[in-house]
Design an enzyme around this catalytic site. Structure first.
Site, PDB file in Angstrom:
ATOM      1  N   GLN A  26      67.181 -13.405  18.235  1.00 35.68           N
ATOM      2  CA  GLN A  26      68.572 -13.459  17.779  1.00 35.68           C
ATOM      3  C   GLN A  26      68.647 -13.410  16.261  1.00 35.68           C
ATOM      4  O   GLN A  26      69.674 -13.044  15.698  1.00 35.68           O
ATOM      5  CB  GLN A  26      69.246 -14.754  18.272  1.00 35.68           C
TER       6      GLN A  26
ATOM      7  N   CYS B 246      69.033 -19.054  30.090  1.00 37.13           N
ATOM      8  CA  CYS B 246      67.577 -19.256  30.004  1.00 37.13           C
ATOM      9  C   CYS B 246      67.241 -20.396  29.055  1.00 37.13           C
ATOM     10  O   CYS B 246      66.274 -20.333  28.299  1.00 37.13           O
ATOM     11  CB  CYS B 246      66.838 -17.991  29.598  1.00 37.13           C
TER      12      CYS B 246
ATOM     13  N   ASP C  93      60.595 -17.241  16.959  1.00 36.13           N
ATOM     14  CA  ASP C  93      61.187 -16.337  17.947  1.00 36.13           C
ATOM     15  C   ASP C  93      62.424 -15.719  17.286  1.00 36.13           C
ATOM     16  O   ASP C  93      63.461 -16.369  17.180  1.00 36.13           O
ATOM     17  CB  ASP C  93      61.543 -17.142  19.203  1.00 36.13           C
TER      18      ASP C  93
ATOM     19  N   HIS D 168      64.750 -21.038  24.050  1.00 38.31           N
ATOM     20  CA  HIS D 168      64.867 -20.186  25.236  1.00 38.31           C
ATOM     21  C   HIS D 168      63.638 -20.444  26.117  1.00 38.31           C
ATOM     22  O   HIS D 168      62.570 -20.794  25.607  1.00 38.31           O
ATOM     23  CB  HIS D 168      64.875 -18.737  24.729  1.00 38.31           C
TER      24      HIS D 168
ATOM     25  N   LYS E 130      67.569  -6.051  21.712  1.00 39.28           N
ATOM     26  CA  LYS E 130      68.620  -6.871  21.104  1.00 39.28           C
ATOM     27  C   LYS E 130      68.941  -6.380  19.696  1.00 39.28           C
ATOM     28  O   LYS E 130      69.843  -6.883  19.050  1.00 39.28           O
ATOM     29  CB  LYS E 130      68.189  -8.336  21.075  1.00 39.28           C
TER      30      LYS E 130
END
Lengths: 168, 416
Positions: B213, B374, B210, B133, B236
């Site tokens: 997700q 993104c 990261d 991303h 999220k």
């Protein structure tokens, strides 16, 4: 189907009417102008659409040729295509007036009659065609798709290098 | 980091009960039932989160870490309790390792600026992957330009997977930082974090994951994963926005300089010199996102209250169903078909731009993301300018996939 559903389907049919789909699938003047006097790149950072507008303007301020090449949705490609058809052999001054008229059509500030009134009668037929773009007024997030080619053309004629939907 | 899995047969998972916990799912859009398939961008919020935040504002709100009065003390206790909930959720060794940020982007910028400044010298290498991303690319470019470091990029396979061999070819003696997604927001690919961590540490480098997700779909145990930094966003994970988390090993946080200066993060201040508070306070300059942190804590409580193993199995079922049903729609091409993937499915339709698809789908009440997500470098790798993406959460259903497919057939009528 209830009344609400009818209205929505109609909105979509207006937005994606035959003329738009035709220009979206087979864009006219999707190329670079030879011996262009100005070039600008348009960019919609929201969706990644990018296009390059090139034009050849003569000493008398007439647009001898104009083209738009790039990647984008049906609306932006159709808008670019119809723009190049309408403005070839128009003066730079007229192009600026047409930009204003299209902008007002797309944002719902003008209807077809008032858009025509803003322009020389020689442009009336073109405005009627360009009015197909006004379907976007029911889809606020898509207005930028329709106006990106026009902003890019204005940057081009102003001698600027690029245009973005986020500054205008 | 292991995929949530039951040792025995999974219990029945009643998605209709879960859906009742999310008030927004009852609404209509354009006269049609809301079919929300954009959870990878931001999940909807359960009533428990909304109630916890309203309660905090109505009953227990004051600034934290300041007041010598009961209300401020109570707000501080609630804020710190949220930190402890995060600690337990990711199995961090200590709550001092949990830094609250305004989001995952903020957390990555913090690590890039602070740890990057500490660790990077000209010629040192930062290793990223093609599927990152923008938020895990641009902060590294900023610190690269300040330090003279170099960015190296690990390529993906055609199905969206990444093999550990690809990492082995890029990670080396010059590598100082490896920064990768836990799960790709476009392709759904789950990355082999433990193996990447092992490779990273072989060369004495540090690994940032990261987890935006990842933490939504996978069980996260930061100690078992072996990474050095793990970041994620509250919004999220069924929590509010304006709250994110940076987890890092305490020795790293202790060594790192502050990222921003201000109130709260200091020990002493004079015009000649200031000294810093201990982590995590050192990295929380200014009034923190108090109620969003409490909301995140409530989201974690909510997730702990449901059978997450069964929820994960349910999400996988919806994804599998979507992959099969989407493939039947003429002209649809699935993008991201790695074997190990989370419930995110990108796709394109021949002859229709994703933006036009999303507009038509919206009029059927179906919310999908369309665009570059993104991840413009990934779009270039895939050779597309944009994709449409359906992403699923614990509340998604097979029926919603059917609605998506029906709307895609309608889109073919309108657009082709």
């Amino acid at each position: 189907m209830n009344a609400v559903a009818h209205v929505e389907t109609d909105d979509l049919k207006v937005l994606y009417q035959e003329l738009i789909l035709d220009h979206g699938k087979s864009p006219r003047n999707a190329r670079l102008v030879e011996h262009a006097t100005c070039t600008a790149k348009g960019n919609n950072p929201l969706c990644g659409d990018r296009l390059t507008v090139t034009a050849r303007v003569n000493a008398g301020g007439m647009i001898e040729d104009v083209a738009a090449e790039g990647k984008g949705c049906a609306i932006s490609i159709a808008s670019a295509s119809m723009m190049t058809e309408a403005l070839k052999n128009a003066s730079v001054a007229t192009a600026r007036q047409v930009f204003e008229a299209v902008h007002q059509l797309c944002t719902g500030k003008a209807d077809v009659a008032s858009a025509k009134a803003m322009l020389p009668t020689s442009m009336s037929e073109d405005v009627e065609k360009l009015a197909a773009l006004r379907g976007v007024r029911q889809f606020p997030v898509r207005v930028k798709c329709a106006t990106l080619p026009w902003h890019t053309l204005m940057s081009c004629l102003d001698g600027k290098v690029d245009a973005t939907t986020e500054k205008v | 980091m292991t995929a949530l899995a039951h040792k025995s047969a999974p219990p029945a998972f009643d998605v209709s009960l879960i859906r009742k916990d999310f008030p927004i799912l009852a609404r209509q859009v354009h006269g049609k039932p809301l079919v929300f398939l954009d959870s990878a961008a931001s999940t909807q919020k359960p009533r428990a989160v909304l109630d916890a935040m309203t309660f905090a504002f109505e009953n227990e709100y004051a600034n934290v870490h300041r007041g010598a009065y009961w209300l401020s003390e109570k707000a501080t206790i609630n804020y710190e309790a949220a930190r402890e909930k995060v600690r337990a959720f990711i199995n961090a060794k200590s709550a001092s390792e949990v830094v609250f940020t305004k989001g995952a982007t903020d957390a990555i910028n913090l690590v890039a600026a602070s740890y990057g400044c500490l660790a990077l010298r000209p010629g040192d290498e930062i290793v990223l992957t093609e599927l990152e991303h923008h938020s895990n690319i641009v902060p590294w470019q900023l610190i690269r330009d300040l330090t003279g470091a170099v960015i190296k990029v690990v390529p993906i396979n055609a199905d969206g997977s990444i093999s550990i061999d690809a990492f082995a070819k890029i990670i080396g003696p010059k590598t100082k930082i490896v920064a990768v997604a836990h799960v790709s927001n476009v392709l759904g690919t789950v990355l082999p974090i433990e193996a990447i961590a092992e490779l990273t540490h072989k060369f004495g480098a540090k690994l940032l994951v990261d987890g935006c997700q990842g933490i939504v779909h996978e069980h996260v145990d930061v100690q078992a994963m072996g990474c050095d930094f793990y970041v994620f966003s509250g919004h999220k994970l069924y929590g509010p926005n304006a709250i994110g988390v940076l987890w890092a090993r305490l020795e790293l946080l202790d060594a790192m300089p502050p990222y921003q200066g201000g109130g709260d993060m200091i020990a002493t201040v004079t015009f000649e010199k200031s000294t810093w508070a201990e982590a995590p306070t050192k990295f929380e300059a200014g009034t923190p996102p108090i109620v969003p942190a409490i909301g995140l804590g409530a989201a974690i409580d909510y997730l702990n209250s449901i059978d997450r193993v069964a929820a994960a199995a349910h999400e996988r079922d919806v994804l599998q169903y979507a992959m099969v049903e989407l493939s039947k729609v003429p002209g649809v091409k699935l993008i991201g078909t790695a074997q190990n993937k989370a419930s995110v499915q990108s796709f394109t339709m021949e002859g229709a731009h994703p933006h036009d698809l999303a507009t038509v789908l919206d009029r059927s009440g179906v919310c999908v993301r369309a665009g570059h997500h993104c991840a413009q470098p990934l779009m270039d790798v895939l050779g597309v300018s944009a994709t449409a993406r359906a992403s699923f959460g614990i509340y998604s259903t097979r029926g919603e996939v059917d609605a998506l497919v029906a709307a895609l057939h309608k889109a073919r009528e309108v657009l082709l």
